[in-house]
Scaffold this active site. Structure first.
Site, PDB file in Angstrom:
ATOM      1  N   HIS A  77       0.834  -1.206   0.000  1.00 54.64           N
ATOM      2  CA  HIS A  77       0.000   0.000   0.000  1.00 54.64           C
ATOM      3  C   HIS A  77       0.867   1.254   0.000  1.00 54.64           C
ATOM      4  CE1 HIS A  77      -3.439   2.600   1.410  1.00 54.64           C
ATOM      5  NE2 HIS A  77      -2.414   3.291   1.912  1.00 54.64           N
ATOM      6  N   GLU A  78       1.860   1.297   0.885  1.00 56.38           N
ATOM      7  CA  GLU A  78       2.700   2.489   0.989  1.00 56.38           C
ATOM      8  C   GLU A  78       3.532   2.707  -0.279  1.00 56.38           C
ATOM      9  OE1 GLU A  78       1.955   4.465   3.179  1.00 56.38           O
ATOM     10  OE2 GLU A  78       0.834   3.112   4.459  1.00 56.38           O
ATOM     11  N   HIS A 133       1.632   4.382  -2.951  1.00 52.43           N
ATOM     12  CA  HIS A 133       1.600   5.847  -2.963  1.00 52.43           C
ATOM     13  C   HIS A 133       2.748   6.406  -3.806  1.00 52.43           C
ATOM     14  CE1 HIS A 133      -1.759   6.531  -0.347  1.00 52.43           C
ATOM     15  NE2 HIS A 133      -1.225   5.886   0.670  1.00 52.43           N
ATOM     16  N   TYR A 180      -3.766  14.892  -2.692  1.00 54.55           N
ATOM     17  CA  TYR A 180      -4.231  14.168  -1.503  1.00 54.55           C
ATOM     18  C   TYR A 180      -5.333  14.938  -0.786  1.00 54.55           C
ATOM     19  CZ  TYR A 180      -3.673  10.571   2.061  1.00 54.55           C
ATOM     20  OH  TYR A 180      -3.864   9.500   2.899  1.00 54.55           O
ATOM     21  N   GLU A 212      -5.721   6.941  -2.095  1.00 58.25           N
ATOM     22  CA  GLU A 212      -5.763   5.884  -1.079  1.00 58.25           C
ATOM     23  C   GLU A 212      -6.318   4.589  -1.659  1.00 58.25           C
ATOM     24  OE1 GLU A 212      -4.907   5.330   2.098  1.00 58.25           O
ATOM     25  OE2 GLU A 212      -3.789   7.200   2.094  1.00 58.25           O
ATOM     26  N   ASP A 238      -9.818  14.771   7.635  1.00 60.83           N
ATOM     27  CA  ASP A 238      -9.226  13.715   6.814  1.00 60.83           C
ATOM     28  C   ASP A 238      -9.077  14.176   5.379  1.00 60.83           C
ATOM     29  OD1 ASP A 238      -8.114  11.200   6.282  1.00 60.83           O
ATOM     30  OD2 ASP A 238     -10.060  10.306   5.795  1.00 60.83           O
ATOM     31  N   HIS A 275      -9.438   8.761   3.532  1.00 65.21           N
ATOM     32  CA  HIS A 275      -9.369   7.393   4.035  1.00 65.21           C
ATOM     33  C   HIS A 275     -10.751   6.741   4.152  1.00 65.21           C
ATOM     34  CE1 HIS A 275      -5.332   8.699   5.465  1.00 65.21           C
ATOM     35  NE2 HIS A 275      -5.035   7.454   5.166  1.00 65.21           N
TER      36      HIS A 275
END
Length: 826
Positions: A381-382, A385, A396, A405, A476, A481
């Protein structure tokens, strides 16, 4: 293959005699020569007499003094951020490629600034080989001296064909005639001299190596070797926290071995922040013998999380390279650095986050909510990005941020699914995100049911968080998210299919295309069609375009993409209006509950050819299909994979010839038999003339229980479903006949799995062993794989009253077999 290009084609930059090649020194500002006197770098004056880029041919002829035997063919053109254009040329001699000899022209605003590269001055070389490619290959194999090669492994060959989507793909080396410098010789006078050679790409399986091997086409001597697998300085064994004991690439260091490798792109490196917030103060993890055991690293500091970060980065790199042909996150081999034991407050209570900071991966150890945040899907996942940053660069905030995301969750699922299949990993759920890092069980997000964890599955539906013109961390950033659930559910439906009614009252039905096709569509959408401020509506348009590019207008994939967007409340269904009700039948479930000992590892029928590790008892391969003609004789190949001992397995293969959703009609059991073989088995059958035309279900079942039918949940083994498209058959369903098998061996014995009840439990868990076997010993591990001490077992009862709430794995043995089962402590 002798050479790819004909001499006539390659005379583009050749064909002049030496006397015609007077150099124009008036244009040269500076020149740097190689040791052999050929130009390495020539810089030109920037004046009115400068060469123009379109004069590259003339320029190279003059400066390199090409003869009639020398040719340079354009190979690549690139532009950089400084406004330079770089035209690269490949050298040929008499139409034969010269290895490692390329020359580049560097121009700015159409004016050549310099040229550089490697040019081989070759004179009088005999370009007709004396040795055949077949004879040269035998010399090359003798030089390598491996005990087994990749092309000798049928499953590796089948896997390559599937990977390349090319039925002719093979690891068997194909000889290419080239000119290469002599690097291996006992005669110093021959060192560095160009020779005619056969070039082979030789991939050895045992011991592992891969290299280009060059054999002199006249003498048969091996004159050069160029390793493809490089920097294999060390291979570590690491007992990770979440993915079991894994082999990882690393390197030597002072005092032993560290977590750095250079075999993937520019490298993968993992460091220890020592519960601090400084990257520069981070140090290497060092192990003396390169066997990173649980006894050493499953400690109070969670040092085994370092193995997960390193393995996760490697698995993610491999996914992008092998599936999407992307070289690291920037597609230029960028080094992937990971920092574990990070804490924003040095020496604090633990950092409950993981993130990509624009250049490195950062992982906290968790505190009250999370365990170390280094599970495989979180790693992927990271790094996802980073992929987004280098492609769409989605801002973002608001909808673009939610998709940022969402795409990372998609890549987390895809990487985890591929690694789980490749390595036989357990405890992982493809469409749950972060299921392994939660201290209280559950997951961060569910792609198959976003509502479960407070996300919307419909655009502006239940749980949708309002976007804002003032995005901050407090809101957020407009729900990045939360609202990512819409993209997650779109991807789940696209890959797996589904039907229902969404939050805005639209009835939908989506036929899944499989996770591989869905991933290709998602990647092309992100990398080609989205920009920084894209919305969900833009993503729908982009995804339809991506699917059209990949699979064609009007394809099943385009329809699925369109209907999946409709299902999540974005745009119309395919053809407008609502999606039609499902026209396909629903098939019963069939699944093995344990793949600890055996699983299906190979199935081949026509163009279906899948090699795999365990798939958790069931694999949905219905997006993969092959055509079979009514009345034709077919041969299906299949084999079992075993963890250790080869047990007798019962095979049953069904085809729903009349497409009524059942496998119980006459003749639909096309293969039946048993075998304890680890080799590839085959079954033959004849497709009935009365079989219904079109796509239908092929079901392959392997079970240790002979009583297993087409609709069972059984103990040990696995089921795989595929699609066969029948041609030349009946237009409507009919009663089928025929369909024999070439297998007819003995049947196995009935068995069941380890059972725990109640589950979930609060105080006591009852243990029921398979077939009333004796309970010899019990061990208990938590989700990190850490052994739980002090467990008390009396008879068949385990006291769990003192355990913390969570998910545990109970391992029991009867002295011969080992059984595993999970339970939840409430």
């Amino acid at each position: 293959m002798l050479n790819k290009y004909s001499t006539a084609t390659l005379l583009l930059l050749g064909g002049l005699t030496t006397s015609a090649l007077a150099q124009d020194f008036s244009r040269v500002q500076a020149k740097t020569l190689n040791d052999d006197g050929t130009p390495y770098l020539v810089q030109f004056r920037a004046d009115g007499n400068a060469y123009k880029l379109q004069e590259a041919g003339t320029l190279l002829r003059e400066q390199l003094q090409l003869t009639a035997d020398d040719q340079l063919l354009p190979a690549k053109s690139e532009a950089d951020q400084l406004g330079f254009v770089h035209e690269k040329f490949q050298q040929y001699y008499k139409g034969i490629k010269v290895e490692h000899a390329t020359y580049s022209v560097h121009a700015r605003q159409g004016q050549v600034a310099s040229i550089s590269g490697q040019f081989e001055k070759i004179r009088g070389l005999n370009a007709t080989p004396s040795l055949t490619a077949a004879d040269a290959l035998q010399r090359a194999l003798s030089f390598v001296g491996a005990s087994k090669y990749m092309w000798q492994d049928a499953r590796e060959e089948a896997g390559l064909k599937q990977q390349e989507n090319n039925p002719n793909a093979t690891y068997l080396p194909q000889g290419e005639l080239v000119v290469v410098r002599t690097e291996r010789t006992s005669n110093p006078l021959l060192a560095g001299k160009p020779v005619l050679a056969w070039k082979f790409n030789i991939y050895a399986q045992a011991p592992v190596s891969r290299a280009y091997v060059y054999v002199n086409a006249h003498t048969g001597d091996v004159v050069a070797q160029d390793k493809i697998i490089k920097h294999a300085a060390a291979t570590a064994t690491f007992a990770t926290a979440y993915s079991g004991t894994r082999s990882i690439a690393n390197s030597t260091a002072t005092g032993g071995y560290n977590l750095r490798e250079a075999t993937r792109g520019l490298g993968i490196e993992t460091y220890n922040c020592k519960k601090g917030n400084s990257y520069t103060a981070a140090v290497d993890f060092i192990d003396a013998d390169n066997n990173w055991t649980a006894a050493e690293y499953n400690n109070a500091n969670f040092d085994n999380a370092a193995g997960d970060a390193h393995f996760g980065a490697q698995a993610t790199y491999d996914y992008w390279k092998l599936v999407h042909n992307r070289n690291s996150y920037d597609n230029a081999g960028a080094k992937i650095k990971s920092y574990v034991h990070f804490d924003d407050v040095p020496g604090g209570a633990g950092y409950e986050n993981a993130y990509w900071n624009g250049s490195v991966m950062t992982y906290g150890d968790g505190a009250s909510t999370f365990k170390p945040l280094t599970s495989l899907d979180v790693c992927a996942h990271e790094i996802g990005h980073a992929i987004c940053e280098k492609t769409a660069n989605l801002t973002y905030q608001n909808e673009s941020g939610a998709m940022n995301e969402g795409f990372s969750d998609i890549w987390g699922a895809c990487v985890e699914a591929r690694a789980a299949s490749t390595f036989g990993l357990t405890g992982k759920s493809t469409f749950l995100i972060g299921e392994e890092i939660m201290k209280a069980g559950g997951a961060l997000r569910s792609m198959s049911n976003p509502n479960q964890y407070g996300q919307p599955d419909t655009y502006k539906g239940t749980n949708w968080r309002a976007t804002t013109t003032s995005p901050t961390q407090a809101n957020d950033y407009g729900g990045v998210h939360t609202n990512s659930g819409v993209l997650n559910f779109w991807f789940y439906l696209l890959s797996q299919g589904g039907s229902g009614t969404n939050d805005i009252g639209s009835a939908y039905s989506v036929t899944g295309v499989g996770i591989d096709a869905a991933a290709k569509i998602a990647y092309r959408t992100e990398s080609v069609y989205l920009t920084a401020s894209s919305t969900y509506a833009n993503a729908r348009a982009g995804a339809i375009s991506a699917a059209t590019d990949l699979y064609g207008a009007g394809s099943a994939q385009v329809t699925a993409v369109t209907n999946a967007w409709y299902a999540v409340g974005v745009g119309a269904a395919a053809g407008g209006g609502t999606t039609p009700p499902p026209t396909t039948v629903t098939y019963c479930a069939s699944k093995g509950t344990s793949v600890a000992y055996e699983w299906i590892d190979y199935v081949k029928l026509g163009t279906i050819a899948r090699t795999s590790a365990a798939d958790a008892g069931y694999y949905n391969g219905t997006a993969t299909s092959t055509s079979i003609a009514a009345g034709s004789s077919q041969t299906i190949s299949f084999s079992a994979g075993f963890a250790s001992t080869a047990y007798t397995e019962n095979w049953k293969i069904y085809i729903d010839y009349n497409q009524n959703g059942l496998f119980t009609d006459a003749g639909e059991l096309v293969v039946s038999g048993s075998s304890a073989s680890t080799g590839t088995l085959t079954g033959t059958f004849t497709v009935p003339a009365t079989a219904k035309n079109g796509a239908t279900r092929l079901r392959v079942i392997m079970s240790d229980n002979s009583a297993t039918t087409s609709c069972n949940s059984y103990s040990y083994g696995e089921t795989e479903d595929y699609t066969v498209t029948i041609t030349g058959g009946a237009a409507i369903a009919g009663v089928t006949t025929g369909g024999g098998s070439s297998m007819g061996l003995t049947q196995g014995a009935t068995a069941r799995g380890l059972e725990l009840y109640p589950n979930p439990a609060t105080d006591v868990v009852r243990i029921s062993m398979p077939d009333n076997a004796p309970l010899v010993s019990v061990t208990l591990t938590d989700l990190r794989g850490a052994k739980v001490t002090g467990v008390q077992v009396e008879g068949d009862q385990l006291n769990v009253s003192a355990l913390a709430k969570g998910i545990y794995t109970l391992t029991a043995t009867d002295g011969q077999k080992v059984f595993h089962q999970r339970f939840i402590k409430q």
